[in-house]
Design a protein around this motif. Structure first.
Motif, PDB file in Angstrom:
ATOM      1  N   GLY A   1      19.957-103.758   7.434  1.00  0.00           N
ATOM      2  CA  GLY A   1      20.517-105.077   7.659  1.00  0.00           C
ATOM      3  C   GLY A   1      20.026-106.122   6.677  1.00  0.00           C
TER       4      GLY A   1
ATOM      5  N   PRO B   1      24.951-106.032   3.990  1.00  0.00           N
ATOM      6  CA  PRO B   1      23.640-105.629   4.465  1.00  0.00           C
ATOM      7  C   PRO B   1      23.320-104.179   4.081  1.00  0.00           C
ATOM      8  CG  PRO B   1      25.247-105.399   6.208  1.00  0.00           C
ATOM      9  CD  PRO B   1      25.990-105.936   5.019  1.00  0.00           C
TER      10      PRO B   1
ATOM     11  N   GLU C   1      21.927-100.307   4.522  1.00  0.00           N
ATOM     12  CA  GLU C   1      21.956 -99.288   5.562  1.00  0.00           C
ATOM     13  C   GLU C   1      21.099 -98.102   5.108  1.00  0.00           C
ATOM     14  OE1 GLU C   1      25.960 -98.187   6.478  1.00  0.00           O
ATOM     15  OE2 GLU C   1      26.550-100.246   7.031  1.00  0.00           O
TER      16      GLU C   1
END
Lengths: 109, 115
Positions: free
Chosen positions: B16, B81, B83
């Motif tokens: 994130g 974001p 991952e």
């Protein structure tokens, strides 16, 4: 897209010769490169072929046959420091390089 | 010449978070390439620039990835974001031109781990 195939692993003895084959299928062929990559490091340039035939650079030689979609990298007088991954890469007319999965060469004493 | 410079060399972040990777190409090189390397997929081209202009970004996996080259000596690759599946080694490479035999010189890479 293109398919680039090379063996996963090869093992040889110090002082010996090893040949790494690479076959490819591509449109708009514009050269074939060989790179060496030691574990945890960046790829470094070894050789380049765009015309059929053999290119020799010291202990390393590379061969290309465009009609067969085939290349090989020949490593002579193997040394322990030659233990690394060897990547075959094909360049197309758009100048992008596509890499094979690499061949891990292990040199044994 | 110092070669291609990348920073950071290692990055550990949590899912994130935004990640920014940086690259300084070899001075005078007109082409800059961003690659990603994983065990499963090998070395993949993400995007490349010519004279600071993005030429081909077809390898960028999804919209979470973006790259910029504001000037001839600096480029960034951003993931936002991030991952866990983005964990990989990201290489930047540059080349003088694209004539026959022009080779790409790789930087040391950024090892990214997303937890």
């Amino acid at each position: 897209g293109q398919n680039i195939d090379q063996p996963t692993e090869m093992t040889a003895t110090e002082g010996a010769i090893v040949q790494i084959n690479c076959t490819y299928q591509t449109s708009g062929f514009n050269g074939l490169f060989w790179y060496q990559q030691h574990a945890g490091e960046a790829p470094t340039f070894l050789s380049y072929n765009v015309l059929d035939g053999l290119e020799e650079k010291g202990r390393f030689s590379s061969f290309l046959s465009r009609s067969k979609g085939y290349s090989y990298l020949l490593l002579k007088e193997l040394q322990m420091k030659d233990s690394a991954s060897y990547l075959c890469a094909v360049r197309r007319g758009d100048y992008k390089l596509s890499f094979g999965a690499g061949t891990t060469v292990t040199v044994r004493a | 010449d110092a070669g291609v410079i990348q920073s950071p060399r290692h990055e550990v972040t949590e899912m994130g978070q935004e990640v920014t990777l940086r690259c300084k190409p070899i001075s005078g090189h007109d082409y800059l390439f961003w690659y990603r390397q994983t065990m499963m997929r090998g070395l993949e081209l993400l995007i490349y620039f010519n004279n600071n202009v993005p030429i081909d970004d077809s390898g960028m996996p999804e919209d979470r990835f973006s790259a910029k080259m504001p000037n001839a000596s600096f480029s960034t690759l951003k993931i936002q974001p991030s991952e866990p599946r983005d964990s990989a080694v990201y290489f930047c490479a540059s080349s003088l031109g694209q004539g026959a035999g022009e080779t790409q010189y790789f930087g040391p890479g950024t090892r990214l781990l997303v937890l």
